[in-house]
Design a protein around this motif. Sequence first.
Motif, mmCIF file in Angstrom:
data_model
loop_
_atom_site.group_PDB
_atom_site.id
_atom_site.type_symbol
_atom_site.label_atom_id
_atom_site.label_comp_id
_atom_site.label_asym_id
_atom_site.label_seq_id
_atom_site.Cartn_x
_atom_site.Cartn_y
_atom_site.Cartn_z
ATOM 1 N N TYR A 125 -11.660 -52.082 13.554
ATOM 2 C CA TYR A 125 -13.113 -52.257 12.756
ATOM 3 C C TYR A 125 -14.111 -51.270 13.302
ATOM 4 N N VAL A 126 -14.268 -51.046 14.707
ATOM 5 C CA VAL A 126 -15.165 -50.082 15.053
ATOM 6 C C VAL A 126 -14.693 -48.405 14.832
ATOM 7 N N ALA A 127 -13.135 -48.444 15.063
ATOM 8 C CA ALA A 127 -12.799 -46.947 14.669
ATOM 9 C C ALA A 127 -12.882 -46.562 13.220
ATOM 10 N N ILE A 128 -12.617 -47.518 12.262
ATOM 11 C CA ILE A 128 -12.782 -47.147 10.958
ATOM 12 C C ILE A 128 -14.261 -47.123 10.298
ATOM 13 N N CYS A 129 -14.926 -48.296 10.557
ATOM 14 C CA CYS A 129 -16.379 -48.708 10.054
ATOM 15 C C CYS A 129 -17.240 -47.838 10.666
ATOM 16 N N HIS A 130 -17.163 -47.746 12.251
ATOM 17 C CA HIS A 130 -18.227 -46.984 13.140
ATOM 18 C C HIS A 130 -17.409 -45.934 13.807
ATOM 19 N N PRO A 131 -16.844 -44.845 13.149
ATOM 20 C CA PRO A 131 -16.293 -44.169 14.122
ATOM 21 C C PRO A 131 -16.982 -42.959 14.952
ATOM 22 N N LEU A 132 -18.116 -42.892 14.727
ATOM 23 C CA LEU A 132 -18.973 -42.082 15.676
ATOM 24 C C LEU A 132 -19.678 -42.693 16.598
ATOM 25 N N ARG A 133 -19.480 -43.862 16.687
ATOM 26 C CA ARG A 133 -19.964 -44.777 18.043
ATOM 27 C C ARG A 133 -18.935 -45.501 18.377
ATOM 28 N N TYR A 134 -17.687 -45.054 18.081
ATOM 29 C CA TYR A 134 -16.522 -45.619 18.857
ATOM 30 C C TYR A 134 -16.468 -45.595 20.281
ATOM 31 N N ALA A 135 -16.495 -44.305 20.925
ATOM 32 C CA ALA A 135 -16.399 -44.400 22.334
ATOM 33 C C ALA A 135 -17.429 -44.843 23.161
ATOM 34 N N THR A 136 -18.924 -45.015 22.397
ATOM 35 C CA THR A 136 -19.785 -45.638 23.223
ATOM 36 C C THR A 136 -19.818 -47.091 23.049
ATOM 37 N N ILE A 137 -19.147 -47.733 21.872
ATOM 38 C CA ILE A 137 -19.074 -49.257 21.889
ATOM 39 C C ILE A 137 -18.046 -49.469 22.676
ATOM 40 N N LEU A 138 -16.868 -48.972 22.394
ATOM 41 C CA LEU A 138 -15.723 -49.653 23.474
ATOM 42 C C LEU A 138 -15.595 -48.841 24.681
ATOM 43 N N VAL A 221 -11.667 -57.630 6.228
ATOM 44 C CA VAL A 221 -12.536 -57.644 5.048
ATOM 45 C C VAL A 221 -13.444 -56.602 5.337
ATOM 46 N N TYR A 222 -14.038 -56.180 6.478
ATOM 47 C CA TYR A 222 -14.991 -55.096 6.658
ATOM 48 C C TYR A 222 -14.125 -53.739 6.634
ATOM 49 N N ILE A 223 -12.833 -53.724 7.268
ATOM 50 C CA ILE A 223 -12.202 -52.738 7.340
ATOM 51 C C ILE A 223 -11.635 -52.073 5.789
ATOM 52 N N LEU A 224 -11.263 -53.243 5.157
ATOM 53 C CA LEU A 224 -10.623 -52.942 3.669
ATOM 54 C C LEU A 224 -11.991 -52.139 2.922
ATOM 55 N N HIS A 225 -13.313 -52.985 3.093
ATOM 56 C CA HIS A 225 -14.218 -52.473 2.302
ATOM 57 C C HIS A 225 -14.823 -51.238 2.719
ATOM 58 N N SER A 226 -14.291 -50.775 3.883
ATOM 59 C CA SER A 226 -14.756 -49.377 4.364
ATOM 60 C C SER A 226 -13.792 -48.375 3.769
ATOM 61 N N ILE A 227 -12.550 -48.740 3.696
ATOM 62 C CA ILE A 227 -11.348 -47.769 3.275
ATOM 63 C C ILE A 227 -11.440 -47.769 1.837
ATOM 64 N N LEU A 228 -11.871 -48.654 1.128
ATOM 65 C CA LEU A 228 -11.970 -48.418 -0.394
ATOM 66 C C LEU A 228 -13.072 -47.428 -0.873
ATOM 67 N N LYS A 229 -14.033 -47.209 0.260
ATOM 68 C CA LYS A 229 -15.206 -46.172 0.124
ATOM 69 C C LYS A 229 -14.588 -44.616 0.368
ATOM 70 N N ILE A 230 -13.489 -44.711 0.928
ATOM 71 C CA ILE A 230 -12.959 -43.347 1.305
ATOM 72 C C ILE A 230 -12.493 -42.638 -0.077
ATOM 73 N N ALA A 231 -12.758 -41.527 -0.371
ATOM 74 C CA ALA A 231 -12.778 -40.618 -1.650
ATOM 75 C C ALA A 231 -11.321 -40.334 -1.931
ATOM 76 N N SER A 232 -10.676 -39.762 -0.922
ATOM 77 C CA SER A 232 -9.144 -39.301 -0.993
ATOM 78 C C SER A 232 -7.981 -40.455 -1.183
ATOM 79 N N ARG A 233 -7.112 -40.299 -1.497
ATOM 80 C CA ARG A 233 -6.108 -41.159 -1.570
ATOM 81 C C ARG A 233 -5.519 -41.193 -0.117
#
Length: 319
Positions: A125-138, A221-233
């Motif tokens: 979830y953190v890696a996909i929904c908050h990639p820029l904060r991944y290293a600081t959160i985990l 649920v949050y991961i799929l929500h973020s993935i669906l926002k990605i433009a490219s297939r």
Amino acid sequence: MTTLNSSNTLSSTFYLSGIPGYEEFHHWISIPFCLLYLVGIMGNCTILHIVRTDPRLHQPMYYFLAMLSLTDMGMSMPTMISLFRVLWSISREIQFSTCVVQMFFIHTFSFTESSVLLAMAFDRYVAICHPLRYATILTPRLIMKIGIAALLRSACAMIPLLARLAFFPFCHSHILSHSYCLHQDMIRLACADTKFNVIYGLVLISVLWGMDSLGIFVSYVYILHSILKIASREGRLKALNTCASHICAVLILYVPMIGLSIVHRFAKHSSPLIHIFMAHIYLLVPPVLNPIIYSVKTKQIRQGVLYLLLHTKISSTMM
């Protein structure tokens, strides 16, 4: 007093069961079990070695994968000695204290594995929904706290359940249904009111596994929500691919677990072979398949395994 002492003496020893009706084939049946245990131990030890020795894998995702390997071995290895003692006709006897210790490890690591899978879902979830904060959160400190909390939560939850077994008289059959000790199998033999153990056990499963599975579901649920926002297939597929191994690990744990619970609850009078088969699937399939799935689906682990195999082969050739 003599009767009480006799009852207490009897209750200190239990008898494990192999595969009923196939006792004469136990030595042959032990061969596939031995191979499965070897594959599981070697696979998980390989994962641990690769994560420890490869600096590129000193990341949260792989730390959680190492935790998964440790819990897999912790869940399956306590059953190994008693299983082969039965299948190799060495001894079917097991002392009450040994039985309780075995139960503690099996059930504790089973609950811990569920918690680790929840932690891995949070990692994705953190890696996909908050990639820029991944290293600081985990951070490594947080990962260590998560691992310790998962183990302590599971161990402390099991203590009241198993401590009560010491006060139960076992005055009837002392024959267990499996080649290792399970709590639901032990209380079936008690000559006492086991209502607390039954209710507490159901609550424990519902709360711990229920909370973990709900947390995993919400994370996705949050991961799929973020993935669906990605433009490219291609981007969507790449993001989904990073979750594929974890989804397989969740299914490998929860599907046999649910199947075993259904069998114990609704198929009490079915063939003992069904109960034995489901119990062995539950304890053996995750440790065997998880390293294989992560080795196939995760590029870095696959490269580490290939390097380890090729490096070993080259070293042996040079010698």
